[in-house]
Design a protein around this motif. Structure first.
Motif, PDB file in Angstrom:
ATOM      1  N   LYS A  93      37.429  45.119  34.173  1.00 31.38           N
ATOM      2  CA  LYS A  93      36.122  45.779  34.070  1.00 31.38           C
ATOM      3  C   LYS A  93      36.212  47.000  33.157  1.00 31.38           C
ATOM      4  O   LYS A  93      37.282  47.599  32.998  1.00 31.38           O
ATOM      5  CB  LYS A  93      35.648  46.224  35.456  1.00 31.38           C
TER       6      LYS A  93
ATOM      7  N   GLU B  23      38.880  47.051  42.790  1.00 31.94           N
ATOM      8  CA  GLU B  23      37.528  46.616  42.515  1.00 31.94           C
ATOM      9  C   GLU B  23      37.535  45.587  41.378  1.00 31.94           C
ATOM     10  O   GLU B  23      38.230  45.745  40.400  1.00 31.94           O
ATOM     11  CB  GLU B  23      36.672  47.815  42.114  1.00 31.94           C
TER      12      GLU B  23
ATOM     13  N   LEU C  72      28.961  54.501  25.669  1.00 33.00           N
ATOM     14  CA  LEU C  72      28.543  54.304  27.054  1.00 33.00           C
ATOM     15  C   LEU C  72      27.096  53.832  27.132  1.00 33.00           C
ATOM     16  O   LEU C  72      26.749  53.020  27.999  1.00 33.00           O
ATOM     17  CB  LEU C  72      28.705  55.606  27.844  1.00 33.00           C
TER      18      LEU C  72
ATOM     19  N   GLN D  88      39.195  62.969  46.402  1.00 31.27           N
ATOM     20  CA  GLN D  88      38.211  62.123  45.730  1.00 31.27           C
ATOM     21  C   GLN D  88      37.126  61.653  46.698  1.00 31.27           C
ATOM     22  O   GLN D  88      36.028  61.281  46.280  1.00 31.27           O
ATOM     23  CB  GLN D  88      38.898  60.897  45.121  1.00 31.27           C
TER      24      GLN D  88
ATOM     25  N   GLY E  40      38.047  49.663  30.402  1.00 39.32           N
ATOM     26  CA  GLY E  40      37.254  50.807  30.009  1.00 39.32           C
ATOM     27  C   GLY E  40      38.051  51.891  29.326  1.00 39.32           C
ATOM     28  O   GLY E  40      37.676  52.404  28.275  1.00 39.32           O
ATOM     29  N   SER E  41      39.184  52.260  29.924  1.00 40.58           N
ATOM     30  CA  SER E  41      40.028  53.310  29.356  1.00 40.58           C
ATOM     31  C   SER E  41      41.470  52.830  29.311  1.00 40.58           C
ATOM     32  O   SER E  41      42.102  52.626  30.354  1.00 40.58           O
ATOM     33  CB  SER E  41      39.932  54.587  30.195  1.00 40.58           C
TER      34      SER E  41
ATOM     35  N   LYS F  16      35.002  50.220  33.630  1.00 39.24           N
ATOM     36  CA  LYS F  16      34.471  50.908  34.803  1.00 39.24           C
ATOM     37  C   LYS F  16      33.279  51.796  34.454  1.00 39.24           C
ATOM     38  O   LYS F  16      33.342  52.621  33.545  1.00 39.24           O
ATOM     39  CB  LYS F  16      35.569  51.750  35.456  1.00 39.24           C
ATOM     40  N   GLY F  17      32.197  51.594  35.183  1.00 44.24           N
ATOM     41  CA  GLY F  17      31.002  52.392  35.002  1.00 44.24           C
ATOM     42  C   GLY F  17      30.032  51.842  33.978  1.00 44.24           C
ATOM     43  O   GLY F  17      28.902  52.328  33.870  1.00 44.24           O
ATOM     44  N   THR F  18      30.463  50.823  33.208  1.00 46.65           N
ATOM     45  CA  THR F  18      29.576  50.274  32.176  1.00 46.65           C
ATOM     46  C   THR F  18      29.465  48.757  32.226  1.00 46.65           C
ATOM     47  O   THR F  18      28.363  48.213  32.249  1.00 46.65           O
ATOM     48  CB  THR F  18      30.035  50.696  30.769  1.00 46.65           C
TER      49      THR F  18
ATOM     50  N   GLY G 228      38.956  51.841  45.637  1.00 46.87           N
ATOM     51  CA  GLY G 228      37.574  52.289  45.691  1.00 46.87           C
ATOM     52  C   GLY G 228      37.071  52.563  47.086  1.00 46.87           C
ATOM     53  O   GLY G 228      35.875  52.447  47.360  1.00 46.87           O
TER      54      GLY G 228
ATOM     55  N   LEU H  78      31.394  54.406  47.074  1.00 48.61           N
ATOM     56  CA  LEU H  78      30.020  54.408  46.565  1.00 48.61           C
ATOM     57  C   LEU H  78      29.001  54.204  47.674  1.00 48.61           C
ATOM     58  O   LEU H  78      27.799  54.349  47.454  1.00 48.61           O
ATOM     59  CB  LEU H  78      29.848  53.330  45.496  1.00 48.61           C
TER      60      LEU H  78
ATOM     61  N   THR I 118      31.009  44.987  33.952  1.00 49.22           N
ATOM     62  CA  THR I 118      31.894  44.243  34.835  1.00 49.22           C
ATOM     63  C   THR I 118      32.882  43.455  33.982  1.00 49.22           C
ATOM     64  O   THR I 118      32.715  43.340  32.757  1.00 49.22           O
ATOM     65  CB  THR I 118      31.103  43.260  35.711  1.00 49.22           C
TER      66      THR I 118
END
Length: 371
Positions: free
Chosen positions: A9, A46, A353, A210, A291-292, A11-13, A134, A96, A15
């Motif tokens: 994924k 996740e 993003l 976190q 993602g990163s 992540k955040g943008t 997560g 979440l 799947t």
């Protein structure tokens, strides 16, 4: 040309499936006659359920108790032929699903995950893979086991409340009511960390902040997990403070003692689940990403786990990511021949993003044109 596209994924943008679709579009712009196979991956956290569904598992949905009591709808996956179920702590007990406050860091629990395990056994599962990550809780997996019949009591014989903040009060554990079906099910815990259960590198100290824990809450959670380990050790003779036991708020720890669960490297487990080796054997070129892509990625989990497996077969690997902070030389050691980030193509992180799929497609085409 046979191209395997196996990203994690973004992540955040995006799947994993969305990233794979965007990359496939970019690949076909360069190689319009290629045979493209998309195979989303995960490192055991996740996205594990999504990877299973993409690999042919059936998606299922159950209403369960969330990490702060409120009911939530949790997605899991099941394969009718193999009787393998895949669930995630993030689906039933994810961060979440609750506000990251000090109070919630102490109250959050994994009860809903136990309900998913029960649902999987109801469906006839003989093997259950649990993707850890997560999570909202730091309860050592006790909430999930309580949903399956385990009882935790204090010195007066009263049931202790759910949540990691109550573990310091546990004086004894009653396993007589534990669901007997657990004895006939293989439980496999997928982890991507090697943190112990407690201590400076344990679940509370590393991951508690976190989840909303302040320094006092961290100390209370850590003391609770330490106490839990002591009570379990006295009751079963099993030392649950092992490498990886700190994943998902210590979730695997009590399951190793009371359900014979194994703790396994998440990427390897997912790779086996989606039959990555067979797909690599049928590929000429491999695309992967996340993602990163950073220094943590170099440990060989996720995309670089794919790259290592492809490199071992002599296959060229192309990486596309939201951002890349490692050097081409570092990537080359994993067989990566080209790497482009969506951020570089978009011109800024904000632009990448805002339109992640478009710039992932463009980055893929650019990366392939560079080989």
């Amino acid at each position: 040309m046979r191209i395997l596209i196996a990203p994690d994924k973004f992540k955040g943008t995006l799947t994993g499936a969305e990233a794979a679709a965007a990359m496939a579009e970019g690949a076909l712009r360069v190689y319009p006659d290629a045979v493209v196979t998309t195979l989303p991956i995960a490192d055991g956290g996740e996205g594990t359920v999504e990877a299973a569904v993409a690999a042919g598992y059936t998606e299922r949905l159950n209403a369960v108790v969330g990490p702060i009591i409120k009911p939530v709808g949790a997605v899991w996956a099941f394969h009718e032929g193999s009787k393998v179920a895949v669930i995630e702590t993030a689906q039933a007990s994810g961060y979440l699903l609750s506000e990251p406050t000090v109070e919630n860091s102490l109250r959050a629990h994994s009860y809903g995950c136990g309900q998913l395990i029960a649902a999987a056994m109801d469906a006839g599962a003989t093997e259950i893979i649990i993707g850890l990550g997560g999570s909202a809780m730091s309860d050592g997996g006790t909430g999930a086991l309580r949903a399956l019949g385990l009882k935790l009591v204090d010195a007066q014989g009263n049931l202790v409340p759910l949540g990691g903040g109550s573990l310091v009060d546990v004086a004894a554990i009653d396993a007589t009511g534990l669901d007997p079906r657990l004895a006939g099910v293989k439980l496999r815990m997928a982890v991507d960390v090697d943190n112990p259960l407690y201590g400076p590198d344990g679940a509370a100290h590393v991951f508690g902040p976190q989840k909303g824990a302040d320094p006092d809450a961290v100390e209370l959670l850590d003391a609770g997990l330490r106490n839990l380990a002591s009570v379990v050790r006295e009751a079963t003779g099993v030392d649950i403070d092992q490498p990886g036991a700190g994943a998902a708020g210590g979730f695997p720890s009590t399951f190793t003692a009371y359900a014979g669960a194994s703790v396994e490297r998440g990427f390897d487990l997912v790779a086996d689940l989606i039959d990555l080796d067979a797909h690599l054997d049928d590929a000429d070129l491999v695309l992967t990403g996340e993602g990163s892509l950073d220094v943590q990625s170099l440990s060989g989990k996720g995309p670089l786990g794919v790259a290592d497996a492809a490199h071992a077969r002599g296959l060229p690997v192309v990486v596309v990511a939201g951002r890349i902070t490692v050097t081409p030389e570092q990537l080359a050691r994993h067989g990566v021949v080209s790497a482009v980030s969506a951020t570089d193509v978009a011109g800024s992180p904000e632009a990448a993003l805002a339109n992640a799929a478009r710039y992932t497609t463009l980055a893929t085409s650019e990366a392939l044109n560079g080989i």
